[in-house]
Motif scaffolding. Structure first.
Motif, PDB file in Angstrom:
ATOM      1  N   GLN A  53      10.457   1.663  -4.584  1.00 50.71           N
ATOM      2  CA  GLN A  53       9.053   1.580  -4.187  1.00 50.71           C
ATOM      3  C   GLN A  53       8.628   2.845  -3.462  1.00 50.71           C
ATOM      4  O   GLN A  53       9.330   3.332  -2.579  1.00 50.71           O
ATOM      5  CB  GLN A  53       8.881   0.368  -3.278  1.00 50.71           C
ATOM      6  CG  GLN A  53       7.480   0.141  -2.783  1.00 50.71           C
ATOM      7  CD  GLN A  53       7.390  -1.183  -2.042  1.00 50.71           C
ATOM      8  OE1 GLN A  53       7.733  -2.233  -2.572  1.00 50.71           O
ATOM      9  NE2 GLN A  53       6.948  -1.134  -0.809  1.00 50.71           N
ATOM     10  N   GLN A  70      -4.866   4.248  -0.861  1.00 51.03           N
ATOM     11  CA  GLN A  70      -3.404   4.199  -0.739  1.00 51.03           C
ATOM     12  C   GLN A  70      -2.823   3.567  -2.001  1.00 51.03           C
ATOM     13  O   GLN A  70      -3.304   2.547  -2.467  1.00 51.03           O
ATOM     14  CB  GLN A  70      -3.000   3.395   0.493  1.00 51.03           C
ATOM     15  CG  GLN A  70      -1.503   3.330   0.721  1.00 51.03           C
ATOM     16  CD  GLN A  70      -1.154   2.720   2.070  1.00 51.03           C
ATOM     17  OE1 GLN A  70      -1.512   3.264   3.114  1.00 51.03           O
ATOM     18  NE2 GLN A  70      -0.479   1.586   2.049  1.00 51.03           N
ATOM     19  N   ARG A  71      -1.777   4.195  -2.534  1.00 51.73           N
ATOM     20  CA  ARG A  71      -1.203   3.760  -3.798  1.00 51.73           C
ATOM     21  C   ARG A  71       0.269   3.404  -3.611  1.00 51.73           C
ATOM     22  O   ARG A  71       1.028   4.161  -3.002  1.00 51.73           O
ATOM     23  CB  ARG A  71      -1.350   4.859  -4.847  1.00 51.73           C
ATOM     24  CG  ARG A  71      -0.881   4.471  -6.239  1.00 51.73           C
ATOM     25  CD  ARG A  71      -1.273   5.528  -7.262  1.00 51.73           C
ATOM     26  NE  ARG A  71      -0.523   6.763  -7.119  1.00 51.73           N
ATOM     27  CZ  ARG A  71      -0.996   7.894  -6.636  1.00 51.73           C
ATOM     28  NH1 ARG A  71      -2.253   7.955  -6.202  1.00 51.73           N
ATOM     29  NH2 ARG A  71      -0.245   8.983  -6.558  1.00 51.73           N
ATOM     30  N   THR A  72       0.669   2.257  -4.114  1.00 56.79           N
ATOM     31  CA  THR A  72       2.059   1.835  -4.052  1.00 56.79           C
ATOM     32  C   THR A  72       2.589   1.652  -5.467  1.00 56.79           C
ATOM     33  O   THR A  72       2.032   0.868  -6.248  1.00 56.79           O
ATOM     34  CB  THR A  72       2.207   0.520  -3.266  1.00 56.79           C
ATOM     35  OG1 THR A  72       1.742   0.711  -1.930  1.00 56.79           O
ATOM     36  CG2 THR A  72       3.657   0.079  -3.221  1.00 56.79           C
ATOM     37  N   GLN A  74       3.403  11.368   0.639  1.00 57.09           N
ATOM     38  CA  GLN A  74       4.298  10.218   0.695  1.00 57.09           C
ATOM     39  C   GLN A  74       4.307   9.595   2.075  1.00 57.09           C
ATOM     40  O   GLN A  74       4.487  10.269   3.084  1.00 57.09           O
ATOM     41  CB  GLN A  74       5.721  10.651   0.312  1.00 57.09           C
ATOM     42  CG  GLN A  74       6.726   9.512   0.339  1.00 57.09           C
ATOM     43  CD  GLN A  74       8.098   9.931  -0.164  1.00 57.09           C
ATOM     44  OE1 GLN A  74       8.206  10.649  -1.149  1.00 57.09           O
ATOM     45  NE2 GLN A  74       9.144   9.493   0.521  1.00 57.09           N
ATOM     46  N   GLN A 103       1.707  -1.001 -10.091  1.00 58.94           N
ATOM     47  CA  GLN A 103       1.036  -0.062  -9.190  1.00 58.94           C
ATOM     48  C   GLN A 103      -0.148  -0.754  -8.539  1.00 58.94           C
ATOM     49  O   GLN A 103      -0.957  -1.377  -9.222  1.00 58.94           O
ATOM     50  CB  GLN A 103       0.551   1.173  -9.938  1.00 58.94           C
ATOM     51  CG  GLN A 103      -0.105   2.209  -9.026  1.00 58.94           C
ATOM     52  CD  GLN A 103      -0.646   3.392  -9.792  1.00 58.94           C
ATOM     53  OE1 GLN A 103      -1.794   3.379 -10.231  1.00 58.94           O
ATOM     54  NE2 GLN A 103       0.174   4.420  -9.960  1.00 58.94           N
ATOM     55  N   ASP A 107      -0.509   8.122   0.289  1.00 55.69           N
ATOM     56  CA  ASP A 107      -1.875   7.980   0.790  1.00 55.69           C
ATOM     57  C   ASP A 107      -2.850   8.551  -0.228  1.00 55.69           C
ATOM     58  O   ASP A 107      -2.466   8.965  -1.331  1.00 55.69           O
ATOM     59  CB  ASP A 107      -2.036   8.628   2.166  1.00 55.69           C
ATOM     60  CG  ASP A 107      -1.920  10.150   2.145  1.00 55.69           C
ATOM     61  OD1 ASP A 107      -1.954  10.752   1.041  1.00 55.69           O
ATOM     62  OD2 ASP A 107      -1.793  10.747   3.232  1.00 55.69           O
ATOM     63  N   TYR A 146       4.745  -1.085   5.606  1.00 55.25           N
ATOM     64  CA  TYR A 146       5.539  -1.850   4.658  1.00 55.25           C
ATOM     65  C   TYR A 146       5.421  -3.341   4.920  1.00 55.25           C
ATOM     66  O   TYR A 146       5.371  -4.137   3.994  1.00 55.25           O
ATOM     67  CB  TYR A 146       7.002  -1.414   4.706  1.00 55.25           C
ATOM     68  CG  TYR A 146       7.796  -2.034   3.594  1.00 55.25           C
ATOM     69  CD1 TYR A 146       7.506  -1.672   2.274  1.00 55.25           C
ATOM     70  CD2 TYR A 146       8.749  -2.994   3.841  1.00 55.25           C
ATOM     71  CE1 TYR A 146       8.183  -2.240   1.232  1.00 55.25           C
ATOM     72  CE2 TYR A 146       9.426  -3.577   2.794  1.00 55.25           C
ATOM     73  CZ  TYR A 146       9.150  -3.190   1.493  1.00 55.25           C
ATOM     74  OH  TYR A 146       9.819  -3.767   0.461  1.00 55.25           O
ATOM     75  N   LEU A 149       2.464  -4.596   3.298  1.00 58.53           N
ATOM     76  CA  LEU A 149       2.626  -4.696   1.856  1.00 58.53           C
ATOM     77  C   LEU A 149       3.403  -5.941   1.489  1.00 58.53           C
ATOM     78  O   LEU A 149       3.040  -6.671   0.568  1.00 58.53           O
ATOM     79  CB  LEU A 149       3.359  -3.459   1.329  1.00 58.53           C
ATOM     80  CG  LEU A 149       3.659  -3.490  -0.172  1.00 58.53           C
ATOM     81  CD1 LEU A 149       2.370  -3.509  -0.964  1.00 58.53           C
ATOM     82  CD2 LEU A 149       4.502  -2.292  -0.565  1.00 58.53           C
ATOM     83  N   THR A 197       5.168   4.646  -1.612  1.00 63.78           N
ATOM     84  CA  THR A 197       3.798   4.485  -1.137  1.00 63.78           C
ATOM     85  C   THR A 197       3.219   5.840  -0.782  1.00 63.78           C
ATOM     86  O   THR A 197       3.837   6.627  -0.041  1.00 63.78           O
ATOM     87  CB  THR A 197       3.747   3.561   0.098  1.00 63.78           C
ATOM     88  OG1 THR A 197       4.292   2.284  -0.251  1.00 63.78           O
ATOM     89  CG2 THR A 197       2.315   3.364   0.568  1.00 63.78           C
TER      90      THR A 197
END
Length: 222
Positions: free
Chosen positions: A58, A187-189, A67, A180, A62, A5, A8, A60
Motif C-alpha cells: 500500500q 490524497q491517493r492510496t 509519498q 486505488q 498527497d 493510516y 484509512l 499513500t
C-alpha cells in the motif's frame, strides 16, 4: 503518519446544464444502460468470490505526488462482511470484522477500538470486496473499461457523506489485482494485491478477535 493510516483502515464514496436539456432521450437511456451493465459486470465478478486471501502493498501519496506512507501486510476476506486486514511492522495494526463489529488493534499503543460495523460500502472499501453485492448499484455510479484480461471499474459514490471521491477496482483474469482510492483533498492510496487465492476454505477463527492482556479496550457506541 499513524493517524493517516488509522483513518484509512477505519474505512479498511460538473454537470453541464447548458445543452443538457437538448440531449435526446435515447442518450439518457443509453447512459442508464451502460451504468447497469457496469454494475452487473462488477456484481458478477464479486459474487463468484466467496473468500479471498493474499498479501498487499500500500502506498499513500498527497495531492502533489509526495509519498506519505508505505505499508504491506496480509488479508483474509469472506462474504458477507467478514475480513481480517493485518499490516506489518513498523506500522503494525490489525483490523478484524465478524460482520457485526470491527476491532482496530494497535500493538504500539496497546489499544483496541471496537465499533459497530458500518454497512455502508462507501465507508469501508474492504466491505466492498466482502459485502452484499446487491448494494453496489445503489451506492455508486459505475463505469468500466476492458482490455484483454484486465477490467477496470471506476466507482463514484452517489452519497455526499463518503470517505473517498472515487475508487478504482482492477481485475486480472477475473481476480482482484489492485485498488486505488482518491479523496476530496487529492490524497491517493494505491493498494496492490499479491498471491491472491479465491474460494479456498478459511478458518472461522480468522474473524474473531480477543484483546491481549493489558490492552486498553475502547468501545465506540456510535
Amino acid at each position: 503518519m499513524r493517524t493517516i493510516y488509522k483513518g484509512l483502515l477505519a474505512l479498511l464514496g460538473s454537470v453541464m446544464l447548458t445543452g443538457a436539456l437538448l440531449l435526446p432521450v435515447q442518450t439518457a437511456h443509453a447512459a442508464v444502460s451502460e451504468q447497469q451493465q457496469a454494475a452487473n459486470k462488477l456484481s458478477e465478478l464479486l459474487s463468484h468470490t466467496q473468500t479471498i486471501t493474499g498479501s498487499f502493498s500500500q502506498l499513500t501519496l498527497d495531492s502533489t505526488g509526495t509519498q506519505l506512507q508505505e505499508a504491506a501486510g496480509k488479508m483474509v476476506l469472506q462474504r458477507p462482511g467478514l475480513f481480517r486486514w493485518h499490516t506489518d511492522p513498523p506500522l503494525e495494526q490489525l483490523l478484524v470484522s465478524n460482520g457485526k463489529k470491527v476491532w482496530l488493534y494497535d500493538p504500539d499503543l496497546l489499544q483496541v477500538t471496537v465499533q459497530k460495523m458500518d454497512q455502508r460500502l462507501t465507508h469501508t472499501p474492504a466491505l466492498l470486496l466482502s459485502g452484499d453485492v446487491s448494494q453496489i448499484s445503489e451506492n455508486f455510479t459505475i463505469t468500466y473499461k476492458e482490455a484483454g484480461s484486465i477490467i477496470d471499474f471506476i466507482l463514484t459514490p452517489t452519497a455526499k457523506d463518503t470517505l473517498f471521491d472515487t475508487l478504482r477496482l482492477s481485475f486480472r483474469n477475473g481476480v482482484i489485482n489492485d485498488m486505488q482510492l482518491l479523496d476530496a483533498v487529492g490524497q491517493r492510496t494505491n493498494i496492490l494485491f499479491m498471491n491472491v487465492k479465491v474460494n479456498e476454505p478459511v478458518a472461522a477463527s480468522q474473524f474473531v478477535f480477543e484483546a491481549p492482556e493489558g490492552v486498553d479496550v475502547i468501545e465506540d457506541e456510535e
